[in-house]
Structure formats: C-alpha cells, structure tokens
Design an enzyme around this catalytic site. Sequence first.
Site, PDB file in Angstrom:
ATOM      1  N   LYS A 116     -28.184  10.676  -4.501  1.00 24.29           N
ATOM      2  CA  LYS A 116     -26.893  11.252  -4.109  1.00 24.29           C
ATOM      3  C   LYS A 116     -26.552  11.127  -2.622  1.00 24.29           C
ATOM      4  CE  LYS A 116     -26.280  14.267  -8.033  1.00 24.29           C
ATOM      5  NZ  LYS A 116     -25.888  15.636  -8.392  1.00 24.29           N
ATOM      6  N   LYS A 159     -28.713  20.967  -2.480  1.00 26.90           N
ATOM      7  CA  LYS A 159     -28.720  20.132  -3.683  1.00 26.90           C
ATOM      8  C   LYS A 159     -29.927  19.198  -3.672  1.00 26.90           C
ATOM      9  CE  LYS A 159     -23.928  19.437  -4.904  1.00 26.90           C
ATOM     10  NZ  LYS A 159     -22.838  18.441  -4.922  1.00 26.90           N
ATOM     11  N   TYR A 203     -20.290  24.341   1.228  1.00 27.59           N
ATOM     12  CA  TYR A 203     -19.894  24.918  -0.057  1.00 27.59           C
ATOM     13  C   TYR A 203     -18.386  25.170  -0.042  1.00 27.59           C
ATOM     14  CZ  TYR A 203     -19.569  27.848  -4.124  1.00 27.59           C
ATOM     15  OH  TYR A 203     -19.211  28.346  -5.344  1.00 27.59           O
ATOM     16  N   LYS A 238     -20.801  22.636 -17.239  1.00 31.81           N
ATOM     17  CA  LYS A 238     -19.498  22.744 -17.903  1.00 31.81           C
ATOM     18  C   LYS A 238     -19.558  23.461 -19.251  1.00 31.81           C
ATOM     19  CE  LYS A 238     -18.853  18.401 -15.640  1.00 31.81           C
ATOM     20  NZ  LYS A 238     -19.099  16.969 -15.767  1.00 31.81           N
ATOM     21  N   ARG A 293     -22.795   6.961 -16.895  1.00 33.11           N
ATOM     22  CA  ARG A 293     -23.029   7.000 -18.354  1.00 33.11           C
ATOM     23  C   ARG A 293     -21.804   7.630 -19.004  1.00 33.11           C
ATOM     24  NH1 ARG A 293     -23.225  12.470 -18.494  1.00 33.11           N
ATOM     25  NH2 ARG A 293     -24.312  13.426 -16.759  1.00 33.11           N
TER      26      ARG A 293
HETATM   27  P1  ADP Z   1     -25.179  18.194 -11.050  1.00 34.19           P
HETATM   28  O1  ADP Z   1     -25.198  16.693 -11.066  1.00 34.19           O
HETATM   29  O2  ADP Z   1     -26.536  18.793 -10.841  1.00 34.19           O
HETATM   30  O3  ADP Z   1     -24.451  18.778 -12.212  1.00 34.19           O
HETATM   31  P2  ADP Z   1     -22.904  18.249  -9.203  1.00 34.19           P
HETATM   32  O4  ADP Z   1     -22.971  17.699  -7.837  1.00 34.19           O
HETATM   33  O5  ADP Z   1     -22.194  17.443 -10.258  1.00 34.19           O
HETATM   34  O6  ADP Z   1     -24.382  18.608  -9.722  1.00 34.19           O
HETATM   35  O7  ADP Z   1     -22.221  19.671  -9.159  1.00 34.19           O
HETATM   36  C1  ADP Z   1     -22.117  20.516 -10.280  1.00 34.19           C
HETATM   37  C2  ADP Z   1     -21.145  21.647  -9.986  1.00 34.19           C
HETATM   38  O8  ADP Z   1     -21.566  22.409  -8.860  1.00 34.19           O
HETATM   39  C3  ADP Z   1     -19.743  21.219  -9.624  1.00 34.19           C
HETATM   40  O9  ADP Z   1     -18.952  20.988 -10.753  1.00 34.19           O
HETATM   41  C4  ADP Z   1     -19.238  22.422  -8.848  1.00 34.19           C
HETATM   42  O10 ADP Z   1     -18.879  23.486  -9.691  1.00 34.19           O
HETATM   43  C5  ADP Z   1     -20.464  22.822  -8.091  1.00 34.19           C
HETATM   44  N1  ADP Z   1     -20.511  22.172  -6.762  1.00 34.19           N
HETATM   45  C6  ADP Z   1     -21.134  21.021  -6.440  1.00 34.19           C
HETATM   46  N2  ADP Z   1     -20.998  20.743  -5.124  1.00 34.19           N
HETATM   47  C7  ADP Z   1     -20.274  21.746  -4.612  1.00 34.19           C
HETATM   48  C8  ADP Z   1     -19.801  22.058  -3.287  1.00 34.19           C
HETATM   49  N3  ADP Z   1     -20.097  21.302  -2.233  1.00 34.19           N
HETATM   50  N4  ADP Z   1     -19.050  23.184  -3.135  1.00 34.19           N
HETATM   51  C9  ADP Z   1     -18.773  23.989  -4.178  1.00 34.19           C
HETATM   52  N5  ADP Z   1     -19.204  23.764  -5.423  1.00 34.19           N
HETATM   53  C10 ADP Z   1     -19.950  22.666  -5.651  1.00 34.19           C
END
Ligand code: ADP
Length: 460
Positions: A116, A159, A203, A238, A293
């Site tokens: 990432k 993350k 965030y 989700k 995917r």
């Molecule tokens: P994963 O791949 O582990 O699911 P993502 O990066 O897709 O992680 O993020 C999943 C969810 O986390 C996003 O849909 C959102 O709700 C929240 N999220 C991710 N990054 C941020 C951020 N920088 N600020 C606020 N919420 C975030």
Amino acid sequence: MFKKLLVANRGTIAIRIIRACHELGIPTVAVYSTADKDALHVRMADESVCIGPPAAEDSYLSIPSILSAALTYGADAVHPGYGFLSENGDFAEACHRSGLKFVGPRARHIRLMGDKPRARRIMKRAGVPVLPGSDGKGVTEVREALADAKRLGFPVLIKAAAGGGGKGMRIVRDARELERLFPLARAESEAAFSSRTMYLEKYLEHARHVEFQIVADNFRNAIHLGERDCSIQRRHQKVIEESPCPVLTPRLREKMGKAAVRAAEVVGYSNVGTVEFLLAPDGQFYFIEMNTRIQVEHGVTEMVTGIDLIKESIRLAGGEPLRIKQRQVSFEGSAMEFRIYAEDPDRHIPSPGLVSNHHPPGGLGVRVETALYDGYRVPVHYDPLVAKLIVHSESRELTMVRARAALREYLIDGIRTNIPLHLKILHDPDFQRGNFSTGFLKRYEPAPRESAEAPAAKAS
Ligand code: ADP
C-alpha cells in the site's frame, strides 16, 4: 475461450463463477475442503476435487494442491474469486508458470497494489489525490510512527502496508494512544500478513467510502463502470453497498471516474479491479487502495449497468478486448446489496450451524446470491458471509421499499443472521436521506471496548 476452468474458491462467489461459466459454455472444476464436501458449489460444478482438510491454509490457500487439481483435471484457467488466494501474486505467477490462465491482473500488479505505501507513491506521482501519510516505504517502529503522526497531526490511522480486511488498522487520537496501539496493530499485521511494516494516514472524519469499478483489457484500454458507496461499515468492513452514491453529482462522478481510470492506466492494469476513495464532506476525494480482484459487492454494479462482471473477467483473461467504450456505459436505476452474515446480531459473534429452513425472497429486482440450502450446515472454518441480497429498482426510494419487503420475507432458520440490523438501518431517517459516512453504524453498536476493535477476518 477456455476448455475448462477451475474455481479456486467456495461459497457464494464459487457459485457465481460457476453460473457465469455455464453461460459461457465453459466446463468447471470445483475444489473443496473436507468441511465443504456437501457444499453447493461442489454439486453445481461439472467436476470436483477435494484438496485438503478444513483449515484454509491446508486447502483453499494451498497453492500446490490447487495447481495439481487444475492440471490433473485438465483445466486451462483458474478463477480465484475474492479472499483466499485472489490477491496473492505468487499464486498468479504459479498459475502462469504452470500454463494456466489466472483470471485476474498480472502478478506484478497484484504485488504492486498489495504494497500500500508503494501504491500511494505511484498514485501521488500520477496526480491521483492521496491523503497525507507516511512517505517512503512505511514504518516499523513506534518512534518512526510518532514522528510521522506529529508531522501529520492527530487523528491518524495506523494501517498495515500489506493490509486487507481491516486488519492492523487503529485510529489514534494522541501520542499516548499511538504508543499503546501501534505495537498491537503491528502484531496483528505480523499474524495476518507476516509483515511488520505499517504506515500512517491522516484520519479523515465524516468521510464516505466511494469506489469505482474498473474494467481493462490487455491492450491498455480501461474504463470505469461507475461507483459504489460502501460507507455502511462495521469495523472498517462493508455491510451495505449501493450504486449510485446518493451524494455524487455528475461532475464529481466524472472527475473521480477519470482519476480511477488513470490509476489503472498508469500501471497498465488489466482485468477487473476496484479503485477505492474516501470522499470528504467538502467534495475532496482521496485514493486509499486498489483491489486487484472482483469485489464482494460487484453485483450492485451489474444491476445498474447490465454488465456481467464475472463473464467479463473471464473474457478479458482469455485475451479478448474490451467490447465497450466509456461513453457507451449507461446506468439505470438504483441498486443496494445487503451482506447477510451468520452471526448473532446483538453480540456480533459468528453463528454457524445447521440451516433447517432456507427460503430466499424473490420477485422483480430481487437477487439472492447464496450457497445455503435446507439442511446445509454452515461450517465454523470460514467467512460468515452466507448470502448477499441485491435489490434493484428505478429509484433509491423504491429500492429501499423493495429491500425491506425482501428482508422480511427472507427466512433462514437454524442459525442467527444480521437481517434484523439491515431492517433497522432501512428504517433510519439518515440512511433514508442518504446522509451518512463510514461512522454511521456506530449508533447501532454497543459501547466500544478494546476487544471490539479487533476486526473480523474476511474479504472486502
Ligand atoms: P482494508 O483494505 O484493510 O479494508 P482500506 O484502506 O480499504 O483497508 O480501508 C477500509 C476502511 O477504513 C475504509 O472504507 C474507511 O472506512 C476506513 N479508512 C481507511 N483509511 C481511512 C482514512 N485515512 N481516514 C478515515 N477512514 C479511513
């Protein structure tokens, strides 16, 4: 087209792929663990082969077992679905080396987007907006994370560089919280991805999750099939997805769609994929990741565009060019997907067991993707997602009315599910107005505890 396709997955997505192959006239081979010997995907495929014991590491995640099944049964293509090996570059490469077509992007694109911090760097360079965050290759130590957090300003999100499924994610609002939670997040990442590399992102409060479906061929043609709003989430995962996003203006859709296509184009991406953005209340949007995917929620896009994404992924892997141009893509009505989990709705713990009675809803605009049947035993070993209810109609209002009726009609006896939560959400005035962000579901959660922050393991 392919002679025979092996479906390297189970549950609803395995069935979905088998159905697409039926329409394309491609014979299928199902693989299964001993826990899944009575599973529907095994019965629906033309042939099936047991690849190991229940533990996913020894069956659905075992590259040698899956490859030997494919070769023994004479398959020339493998569809990974979502979860399991779908985002494993080594698997895509191993398929290729064994002379099998992997239905998905090239191994190097899976690896690139799976790293990432690297994906962020590439997007930033390509002019796709990203949130302020850790530059470079990420961080492994608390002091490095603290330095980044001070530069970014709290709150920040920790993350995992190799992240997925919400694992290794923690929101931190001050330095003390970071010192406490960073080692926990890193341990979670180590356990899930064997990686200690983390990164920080500013965030974004009150954001919506808006993602774009990408379809690209091997000849550098890429288009998008519109967006899905996936802001209704629990622990960053989700629960409900819909298209169109209720707040997107045509101008913003065009702008975000172009950015999503650019994200795919800069790396020369092929096959289906999803570019995920966070949309801030002020209309600014930021790339968060690209999933290389098919997504769980692909059905929502299929309903509004009329395009079968699984068939498309197979055709594209077979080397066919894209059959439509961006301007030929049209959107009709509104679609919503409700993820139905085998779980105790009050305590959010899995509720596997025997399904004594399964009566899915039906009627115009009601689609159910499930592997359940009367007498099926939901195993304890895998993701608790047991069904997806996808509802489509000419307007968001009617889709909600139709969804309420369908959810009330849906009978799944013997196990507990989150259907009651979906009904509560559908009655919520803010949801009805389309007025929500990723924090929406907190109002239906018990008071947060540290243990409740640990995310559930599943595909997004
Ligand atoms: P994963 O791949 O582990 O699911 P993502 O990066 O897709 O992680 O993020 C999943 C969810 O986390 C996003 O849909 C959102 O709700 C929240 N999220 C991710 N990054 C941020 C951020 N920088 N600020 C606020 N919420 C975030």
